[in-house]
Design an enzyme around this catalytic site. Structure first.
Site, PDB file in Angstrom:
ATOM      1  N   TYR A 259      -7.502  -9.423   8.553  1.00  0.00           N
ATOM      2  CA  TYR A 259      -7.302 -10.192   7.323  1.00  0.00           C
ATOM      3  C   TYR A 259      -7.059  -9.273   6.130  1.00  0.00           C
ATOM      4  O   TYR A 259      -6.136  -9.511   5.340  1.00  0.00           O
ATOM      5  CB  TYR A 259      -8.516 -11.091   7.078  1.00  0.00           C
ATOM      6  CG  TYR A 259      -8.364 -12.029   5.903  1.00  0.00           C
ATOM      7  CD1 TYR A 259      -7.326 -12.962   5.854  1.00  0.00           C
ATOM      8  CD2 TYR A 259      -9.273 -11.995   4.844  1.00  0.00           C
ATOM      9  CE1 TYR A 259      -7.194 -13.831   4.780  1.00  0.00           C
ATOM     10  CE2 TYR A 259      -9.153 -12.869   3.768  1.00  0.00           C
ATOM     11  CZ  TYR A 259      -8.115 -13.784   3.738  1.00  0.00           C
ATOM     12  OH  TYR A 259      -7.989 -14.653   2.669  1.00  0.00           O
TER      13      TYR A 259
ATOM     14  N   SER B 106      -6.283 -12.534  -2.201  1.00  0.00           N
ATOM     15  CA  SER B 106      -7.710 -12.553  -1.904  1.00  0.00           C
ATOM     16  C   SER B 106      -8.371 -11.336  -2.523  1.00  0.00           C
ATOM     17  O   SER B 106      -7.693 -10.347  -2.832  1.00  0.00           O
ATOM     18  CB  SER B 106      -7.901 -12.483  -0.381  1.00  0.00           C
ATOM     19  OG  SER B 106      -9.265 -12.330  -0.062  1.00  0.00           O
TER      20      SER B 106
HETATM   21  O1  NJP Z   1      -7.971 -22.665   3.163  1.00  0.00           O
HETATM   22  P1  NJP Z   1      -7.635 -23.988   4.008  1.00  0.00           P
HETATM   23  P2  NJP Z   1      -7.882 -22.297   1.601  1.00  0.00           P
HETATM   24  N1  NJP Z   1       2.630 -23.195   7.583  1.00  0.00           N
HETATM   25  O2  NJP Z   1      -7.811 -23.578   5.429  1.00  0.00           O
HETATM   26  C1  NJP Z   1      -1.893 -24.121   5.428  1.00  0.00           C
HETATM   27  C2  NJP Z   1      -6.825 -17.751   0.475  1.00  0.00           C
HETATM   28  N2  NJP Z   1      -8.243 -17.402   0.340  1.00  0.00           N
HETATM   29  O3  NJP Z   1      -7.480 -23.425   0.779  1.00  0.00           O
HETATM   30  O4  NJP Z   1      -0.304 -26.290   7.998  1.00  0.00           O
HETATM   31  C3  NJP Z   1       2.322 -23.915   6.484  1.00  0.00           C
HETATM   32  O5  NJP Z   1      -8.415 -25.141   3.508  1.00  0.00           O
HETATM   33  C4  NJP Z   1      -2.788 -25.217   5.953  1.00  0.00           C
HETATM   34  O6  NJP Z   1      -2.012 -26.373   6.220  1.00  0.00           O
HETATM   35  P3  NJP Z   1      -1.620 -26.932   7.711  1.00  0.00           P
HETATM   36  C5  NJP Z   1      -6.381 -17.941   1.909  1.00  0.00           C
HETATM   37  O7  NJP Z   1      -6.150 -16.731   2.578  1.00  0.00           O
HETATM   38  C6  NJP Z   1      -9.211 -18.304   0.620  1.00  0.00           C
HETATM   39  O8  NJP Z   1      -9.125 -21.595   1.267  1.00  0.00           O
HETATM   40  O9  NJP Z   1      -1.519 -28.397   7.511  1.00  0.00           O
HETATM   41  N3  NJP Z   1       1.079 -24.043   6.021  1.00  0.00           N
HETATM   42  C7  NJP Z   1      -3.703 -25.477   4.767  1.00  0.00           C
HETATM   43  O10 NJP Z   1      -3.117 -26.413   3.904  1.00  0.00           O
HETATM   44  C8  NJP Z   1      -5.124 -18.754   1.712  1.00  0.00           C
HETATM   45  O11 NJP Z   1      -4.021 -17.925   1.485  1.00  0.00           O
HETATM   46  C9  NJP Z   1     -10.559 -17.933   0.516  1.00  0.00           C
HETATM   47  O12 NJP Z   1      -2.723 -26.499   8.636  1.00  0.00           O
HETATM   48  C10 NJP Z   1       0.091 -23.429   6.699  1.00  0.00           C
HETATM   49  C11 NJP Z   1      -3.762 -24.126   4.069  1.00  0.00           C
HETATM   50  O13 NJP Z   1      -2.733 -23.295   4.651  1.00  0.00           O
HETATM   51  C12 NJP Z   1      -5.412 -19.579   0.456  1.00  0.00           C
HETATM   52  O14 NJP Z   1      -6.559 -18.989  -0.141  1.00  0.00           O
HETATM   53  C13 NJP Z   1     -10.898 -16.658   0.143  1.00  0.00           C
HETATM   54  C14 NJP Z   1       0.345 -22.659   7.842  1.00  0.00           C
HETATM   55  C15 NJP Z   1      -5.097 -23.447   4.262  1.00  0.00           C
HETATM   56  O15 NJP Z   1      -6.079 -24.234   3.703  1.00  0.00           O
HETATM   57  C16 NJP Z   1      -5.697 -21.044   0.710  1.00  0.00           C
HETATM   58  O16 NJP Z   1      -6.733 -21.185   1.667  1.00  0.00           O
HETATM   59  C17 NJP Z   1      -9.895 -15.760  -0.125  1.00  0.00           C
HETATM   60  C18 NJP Z   1       1.675 -22.564   8.277  1.00  0.00           C
HETATM   61  N4  NJP Z   1       2.015 -21.863   9.371  1.00  0.00           N
HETATM   62  C19 NJP Z   1      -8.576 -16.144  -0.028  1.00  0.00           C
HETATM   63  N5  NJP Z   1      -0.842 -22.164   8.293  1.00  0.00           N
HETATM   64  C20 NJP Z   1     -11.690 -18.860   0.817  1.00  0.00           C
HETATM   65  N6  NJP Z   1     -11.443 -20.136   1.034  1.00  0.00           N
HETATM   66  O17 NJP Z   1     -12.849 -18.420   0.847  1.00  0.00           O
HETATM   67  C21 NJP Z   1      -1.784 -22.623   7.467  1.00  0.00           C
HETATM   68  O18 NJP Z   1     -10.272 -14.534  -0.461  1.00  0.00           O
HETATM   69  N7  NJP Z   1      -1.247 -23.388   6.497  1.00  0.00           N
END
Ligand code: NJP
Length: 237
Positions: A143, A130
């Site tokens: 975060y 990020s």
């Molecule tokens: O977010 P979101 P993003 N085990 O919430 C999964 C970074 N980032 O695509 O398990 C396995 O739509 C969850 O899947 P589920 C951010 O920090 C973003 O934006 O089914 N998986 C979902 O597929 C992150 O590292 C922004 O709930 C787990 C996914 O994570 C990355 O981008 C800004 C899990 C999250 O999808 C992708 O995030 C920034 C677990 N225990 C950095 N917990 C931004 N969007 O603005 C969660 O600076 N997931």
């Protein structure tokens, strides 16, 4: 080519878009996340294998990795932010969630898949950190500290594997329109709108295209660090 790409957090946002882009680029994709129903839907569309994965649970990681026969590309994307509060009001469970998911999740997956990445002869680890991995802002210490740690982990891995056939790329996005904001602000749309005022966010596809570009460079080329932000975003927020 028979090359296999593992994408964590592929049930939504950047991860789902990345799985789509990598499948288009010819990779056999392995999709991991907790919401396996969503993964199955995506796999039915783009091909690939849907496997349940909770990166906070070592048993789940072990079971997942046991089903991955080969790994050429690993995208450590699972993660997110939870809660917005000054340190004086920090909620320990939120911090624990962020550290378990972003930091230890990345550690567990990378550690478990590294032998396969080396065996590939042309392995590549891409970690989605990020802009918060190199900045601090008020109400965001849980975060930013987790993302700093995830970045430090990722950058150290690069040094520890010099001379081995594995590349390491850190992808540092700014604001992206995904489910991230929902998790971060617990559904408080007003608060989210205030934080992102004046910013037209990136889409998951914008970031996924950069990831796919990076993963398809010739094997002697290492793109170390890519920060990708909306035009009107200057700093982490
Ligand atoms: O977010 P979101 P993003 N085990 O919430 C999964 C970074 N980032 O695509 O398990 C396995 O739509 C969850 O899947 P589920 C951010 O920090 C973003 O934006 O089914 N998986 C979902 O597929 C992150 O590292 C922004 O709930 C787990 C996914 O994570 C990355 O981008 C800004 C899990 C999250 O999808 C992708 O995030 C920034 C677990 N225990 C950095 N917990 C931004 N969007 O603005 C969660 O600076 N997931």
């Amino acid at each position: 080519s028979g090359r296999v790409a593992v994408v964590t957090g592929a049930s939504s946002g950047i991860g789902a878009a990345t799985a789509r882009e990598l499948a288009e680029a010819g990779f056999a994709v392995v999709l991991g996340a907790r919401r396996v129903d969503r993964l199955e839907e995506l796999a039915a569309e783009i091909g690939g294998t849907a496997l349940q994965l909770d990166v906070t649970d070592q048993d789940s990681v072990d079971a997942f990795v046991a089903q991955v026969p080969r790994c050429d590309v690993l995208v450590n994307n699972a993660g997110g932010a939870k809660g917005v509060a000054p340190i004086a009001e920090a909620v320990e469970d939120d911090w624990r969630w962020m550290w378990e998911t972003n930091v230890l999740g990345t550690l567990r997956l990378t550690k478990a898949l590294m032998p396969k990445l080396v065996e590939s002869g042309d392995g590549h680890v891409l970690t989605v950190t990020s802009v918060a991995a190199s900045a601090v802002y008020d109400n965001g210490a849980g975060y930013t500290s987790a993302k700093h740690a995830q970045g430090a982990l990722h950058r150290t891995l690069r040094g520890e594997h010099l001379g081995q056939p594995v590349r390491f790329t850190e992808i540092a996005p700014g604001a992206v329109e995904t489910e991230f904001s929902e998790v971060r602000f617990g559904g408080d749309k007003e608060r989210a709108a205030k934080v992102y005022e004046g910013i037209t966010p990136l889409t998951g596809e914008d970031v996924a295209e950069v990831i796919a570009f990076t993963a398809t460079r010739p094997s002697h080329v290492n793109l170390d660090f890519i920060e990708i932000k909306p035009r009107d975003q200057h700093s982490a927020t």
